[in-house]
Structure formats: C-alpha cells, structure tokens
Enzyme design. Structure first.
Site, PDB file in Angstrom:
ATOM      1  N   ARG A  69       0.818  -1.215   0.000  1.00  0.00           N
ATOM      2  CA  ARG A  69       0.000   0.000   0.000  1.00  0.00           C
ATOM      3  C   ARG A  69       0.855   1.271   0.000  1.00  0.00           C
ATOM      4  NH1 ARG A  69      -5.085  -0.078   2.387  1.00  0.00           N
ATOM      5  NH2 ARG A  69      -4.440  -1.898   3.560  1.00  0.00           N
TER       6      ARG A  69
ATOM      7  N   ARG B 292     -13.452  -1.164  -1.687  1.00  0.00           N
ATOM      8  CA  ARG B 292     -12.938  -1.015  -0.319  1.00  0.00           C
ATOM      9  C   ARG B 292     -13.950  -0.398   0.647  1.00  0.00           C
ATOM     10  NH1 ARG B 292      -8.982   1.538   1.156  1.00  0.00           N
ATOM     11  NH2 ARG B 292      -8.195   0.009   2.646  1.00  0.00           N
TER      12      ARG B 292
ATOM     13  N   CYS C 161     -25.716  -2.557  -9.362  1.00  0.00           N
ATOM     14  CA  CYS C 161     -27.081  -2.818  -8.923  1.00  0.00           C
ATOM     15  C   CYS C 161     -27.046  -3.400  -7.516  1.00  0.00           C
ATOM     16  CB  CYS C 161     -27.712  -3.786  -9.914  1.00  0.00           C
ATOM     17  SG  CYS C 161     -29.457  -3.602  -9.957  1.00  0.00           S
ATOM     18  N   GLU C 162     -26.721  -2.558  -6.567  1.00  0.00           N
ATOM     19  CA  GLU C 162     -26.505  -3.024  -5.199  1.00  0.00           C
ATOM     20  C   GLU C 162     -26.538  -1.808  -4.269  1.00  0.00           C
ATOM     21  OE1 GLU C 162     -24.526  -6.356  -4.915  1.00  0.00           O
ATOM     22  OE2 GLU C 162     -23.839  -6.134  -2.870  1.00  0.00           O
TER      23      GLU C 162
ATOM     24  N   TYR D 142      -4.855  -1.612  -3.896  1.00  0.00           N
ATOM     25  CA  TYR D 142      -6.047  -2.435  -3.625  1.00  0.00           C
ATOM     26  C   TYR D 142      -7.319  -1.877  -4.264  1.00  0.00           C
ATOM     27  CZ  TYR D 142      -2.762  -4.394  -0.270  1.00  0.00           C
ATOM     28  OH  TYR D 142      -1.644  -4.954   0.300  1.00  0.00           O
TER      29      TYR D 142
HETATM   30  N1  LLP Z   1       3.137  -9.107   2.858  1.00  0.00           N
HETATM   31  C1  LLP Z   1       2.131  -9.969   3.077  1.00  0.00           C
HETATM   32  C2  LLP Z   1       2.436 -11.350   3.386  1.00  0.00           C
HETATM   33  C3  LLP Z   1       0.803  -9.525   2.999  1.00  0.00           C
HETATM   34  O1  LLP Z   1      -0.178 -10.391   3.221  1.00  0.00           O
HETATM   35  C4  LLP Z   1       0.532  -8.183   2.672  1.00  0.00           C
HETATM   36  C5  LLP Z   1      -0.837  -7.691   2.571  1.00  0.00           C
HETATM   37  C6  LLP Z   1       1.617  -7.317   2.452  1.00  0.00           C
HETATM   38  C7  LLP Z   1       2.909  -7.812   2.560  1.00  0.00           C
HETATM   39  C8  LLP Z   1       1.446  -5.874   2.094  1.00  0.00           C
HETATM   40  O2  LLP Z   1       0.785  -5.146   3.066  1.00  0.00           O
HETATM   41  P1  LLP Z   1       0.637  -3.559   2.890  1.00  0.00           P
HETATM   42  O3  LLP Z   1       2.013  -2.959   2.980  1.00  0.00           O
HETATM   43  O4  LLP Z   1       0.025  -3.313   1.550  1.00  0.00           O
HETATM   44  O5  LLP Z   1      -0.255  -3.174   3.992  1.00  0.00           O
HETATM   45  N2  LLP Z   1      -7.233  -5.567   0.623  1.00  0.00           N
HETATM   46  C9  LLP Z   1      -6.882  -4.893   1.861  1.00  0.00           C
HETATM   47  C10 LLP Z   1      -5.445  -5.101   2.225  1.00  0.00           C
HETATM   48  C11 LLP Z   1      -5.071  -6.561   2.368  1.00  0.00           C
HETATM   49  C12 LLP Z   1      -3.611  -6.746   2.638  1.00  0.00           C
HETATM   50  C13 LLP Z   1      -3.234  -8.167   2.492  1.00  0.00           C
HETATM   51  N3  LLP Z   1      -1.849  -8.452   2.699  1.00  0.00           N
HETATM   52  C14 LLP Z   1      -7.214  -3.405   1.705  1.00  0.00           C
HETATM   53  O6  LLP Z   1      -7.707  -3.008   0.667  1.00  0.00           O
HETATM   54  O7  LLP Z   1      -7.018  -2.628   2.645  1.00  0.00           O
END
Ligand code: LLP
Length: 437
Positions: free
Chosen positions: A297, A334, A365-366, A394
């Site tokens: 992210r 999200r 449609c939700e 994301y």
């Molecule tokens: N490494 C692993 C093993 C992970 O599972 C994830 C994220 C990351 C790194 C990266 O994390 P970040 O730096 O992006 O926070 N869909 C959700 C976020 C799910 C994150 C899953 N794993 C959202 O939209 O907030």
C-alpha cells in the site's frame, strides 16, 4: 483542506483543477474517458527509494525491500520496481506470471499464499523464485516432494503468526493466532515445521516471515513482532540446531487516505524496528539476519487516484444527497468491504471549498455500492469529474466485472510529465471472450 495534503503528486493548478504529476485531471479524463485510474510514477519511485535507503541506513544494505504485488501489479510496474532495485512478493500464479512476463528477476521474488496449489509451487520452482514462504505443513511436505523430484533446492521461509494483534480492520489483521495464515507459536506447530524444514535435504531453510496486518499506524506492534520473531529464531537454533539467516517482517505500513490520518514516517519505523532487531540479536547471541520488508500500500497507494464522471445527483430532502458516478464497487470495493475512508474532490473545482456533504454511489445494482458516505465535496452537477484520492493500492487489483462492467484503464504520469497507458480499458469483447456459445 486541499488535495495536495494527501499526496505529494497532487496539486491544484491556476484554473482550480486538480493535477496529478503536474497534469490536469480534466484533460486526462477527456483523453482517456472515465472511470480512469491515474498513477504518478515519481511518487512510486520515491517510495521505493525511501525503503531502499532505509535498508542501507539501518541494515548496512543487508536486506531487501520487496513490493507486495497484491496492492497493484502490471507489467509496467514490475519494470519500475526492477529499475528501483526492489524485490517483489507474489501470491498467486497470476502475479507470478505477470512478473515473469515483465522479465522480473526470479531470485528477487518471494512467493506467498496460505493455500498454494501444486501447479503454483511447480511454477515457482521452475521459474527459480528466490524464496517460497511456506504457510503450513501440507505445503512443506508437498514442496519438499516436488523439490526432491525435480532436483531443485528452493529457498524457504516459514510464515509464523507472532501473536501480535495490530489495531486495524479485522479483515486485514493477520498476525494473531486465529488467522488462516501461517504457523502458530503457541501450539508447537511452528517448531515442528522448523524441525521438518531443517531436516529436509531439498529445501534450503533460510528463515522466517511474519506479516501482522495492513494500514497500521503504530510502530509498537512492528517492534513487538520483530522481538518475537528473533526470540523464535534463537529457539530454533537451540532446539533444531540451525541458525537462520533471514527474517522477513512483512508489510502493513499505513498511508494517508484522509487529512486526519497520521501515518508513521517510514524512516522512523525502520529506525525503531532495526534497533529492536539489533537489541534482540545481541540478547540472544544471534547474528543480525538479512531483513526483508514487504510494503505494498505505502508504495503505490498515494500515487493513484480514480477519476469518475458524475451522473445523477439525487437529493432526498432531510435524508441525504447521492452523487452517482460511472464506476463504483466494481473498480473500488474497499468502502463496501471495510468502510474505508477516502478524500473526494470535484476535479474541476479543486480550489473551491467543500460546502456539501454527500454520499458517493457507484453504478452497480446493489444498495451497498458506495464509495463514501457523509463526505465533504464541492457542489457538483451531472457531467462533472469526481476524483477519489489515494486509490493506487487495492483498487485496480481488487476490481471485478460485477454487472459486467469493464475494468478501467491505468494511465501512468511519468517523471517527465508525459502520460502513458499502462493497462488498457477492457472492452465489451473482453467481457464475453470466455463465454461459449
Ligand atoms: N506481505 C504480506 C504477506 C501480505 O499479506 C501483505 C498484505 C503485504 C505484505 C502488504 O501489506 P501492505 O504494505 O500493503 O499493507 N485488501 C486490503 C489489504 C489486504 C492486505 C493483504 N496483505 C485493503 O484493501 O485494505
């Protein structure tokens, strides 16, 4: 509060239009149509550089920043990552295939997943992925057998649940014992896996991995996780007789979605975690391991925005005003999933104050297809361009074809200010291409 407080790449030009990477968003919407994802290359590269610099500064260069592809991936992005000297984590055959298609170096890939298929593991072995993060004993045995049969010696890390409860949305929290990811320390399964990995003649047991969650604003849980992990490395040395060389501390660093968010500066995070790593190693008599971090992210989130065109503005007296846009949960699920905060800007009126409070609705449609409720926005009317900020992570990666909406394209604004289409808009033909008569 104006747009530029959310990300360095955003500003407002003399005409009062929102800009990204110095480019007028109304012109981009005109050229490419809406919905449209726009990403700023400079912002992505700056994030990569700051992570790489921290590895140099706090770990003497003995580490790797590996971008988490799940946040956003496409071939052009892998090329940027490679140029910036980043590694990358992939979590499916599809992400691996994309990295491979972009020619991303296999040895800098880390393969994750709590339920990797035999096909995925075979693909990872064949491509020569540098590290496979093993999630469970079934996978450990399957991988061992595959490696033995093919004469390969993959580098392996074990995914551990350090038992840390990071304060974030429950769906994106992963470090606690009740999680589908990884081996628990408390039950003894982590040590069992470590002994099995150490005993394997095909697997190169390099180290451990943990990831405690995402969009975390606190340093403390990261420090705790590092301490727990090094403690466990020392235990493995004592009980299994192997000194592990690597520790992957995952990602999870929060970003600013709205002006009130106050993310930790990466440098402070890196400084405090590296101090905890050094101290724990000194206490346990271990050499400092090669440290890997996996930001997703925080590399791409602030670099992206989504542009929509406003259709209906439906005022329900005494209730609320719905501003409907030509995308929605299909390109950004999200809010529907996590009630995520976003900052909304009428792109052509970005210099004006936000005098209205509205609900931004998608076109699916939700009823739950909303992008935000009770959000501040300038006065808008049908035809206006609406920007949602910090959608680089994301969003595209979680987009769907719900209601058979085609996925929007992604345009990258280069460091030279030039726009470049890096993912084309899906067509109607794309939508029916897998349908059989
Ligand atoms: N490494 C692993 C093993 C992970 O599972 C994830 C994220 C990351 C790194 C990266 O994390 P970040 O730096 O992006 O926070 N869909 C959700 C976020 C799910 C994150 C899953 N794993 C959202 O939209 O907030």
């Amino acid at each position: 509060m104006t747009a530029m407080y959310i990300a360095d790449c955003l500003d407002v030009n003399s005409q009062g239009h929102l800009t990204i990477g110095g480019r007028d968003t109304l012109e981009l919407a005109e050229t490419y149509g809406t919905p449209l994802y726009v990403m700023d290359e400079g912002e992505i590269r700056r994030a990569c550089r700051s992570y790489r610099r921290s590895i140099e500064k706090y770990y003497d260069g003995k580490g790797m920043a590996a971008y988490a592809s799940k946040a956003f991936c496409c071939k052009a992005l892998y090329r940027i990552l490679e140029e910036e000297g980043m590694g990358a984590d992939v979590v499916s055959a599809g992400e691996l295939y994309t990295a491979q298609a972009a020619g991303f170096p296999a040895e800098k890939l880390i393969f994750h997943g709590n339920n990797k298929t035999v096909e995925e593991l075979s693909m990872a072995l064949e491509y020569g992925v540098g590290r496979i993060v093993v999630d469970n004993l079934t996978e450990l045995h399957t991988l061992d057998a595959l490696a033995c049969a093919t004469g390969k010696h993959p580098g392996v890390l074990l995914r551990i649940k350090p038992g840390i409860d990071a304060h974030t949305h429950e769906f994106i929290r992963t470090g606690q014992i009740d999680s589908k990811f990884g081996f628990a320390l408390e039950t003894g399964e982590a040590m069992e896996a470590a002994k099995a990995a150490a005993a394997s003649r095909s697997l190169r047991f390099l180290g451990l991995h943990c990831h405690i969650g995402s969009q975390i604003f606190d340093i403390h849980p990261f420090v705790l996780a590092a301490q727990v992990m090094i403690g466990f490395m020392a235990q493995i040395k004592a009980e299994a007789g192997v000194e592990l060389r690597e520790l992957n501390l995952g990602g999870g660093f929060g970003i600013k979605y709205i002006p009130e968010n106050d993310p930790v500066e990466y440098d402070r995070y890196m400084q405090q975690v590296s101090a905890a790593v050094a101290e724990s190693c000194a206490q346990t008599g271990l050499a400092t391991p090669f440290i890997i971090i996996e930001p997703g992210r925080s590399v791409v989130g602030s670099a992206g925005i989504t542009l929509y065109q406003v259709g209906e503005v439906k005022k329900i007296p005494g209730i609320r005003t719905y501003v409907s846009v030509d995308g929605g949960m299909c390109d950004n699920p999200r809010y529907a999933l996590y009630k995520s905060d976003y900052c909304f800007v009428a792109a052509g009126k970005a210099g004006q104050p936000k005098t209205c409070t509205v609900t931004v609705a998608g076109k699916c449609c939700e009823t739950g297809d909303l992008l935000g409720e009770n959000v501040a926005l300038q006065q808008v009317q049908p035809g206006d361009i609406l920007a949602v900020l910090a959608t680089g992570a994301y969003n595209y990666s979680m987009a769907s074809n719900y209601n058979r909406n085609p996925k929007p394209p992604v345009v990258l604004i280069g460091e030279d200010g030039k726009d470049r289409l890096i993912v084309r808009r899906e067509t109607m033909d794309d939508l029916v291409k897998n349908d059989l008569d």
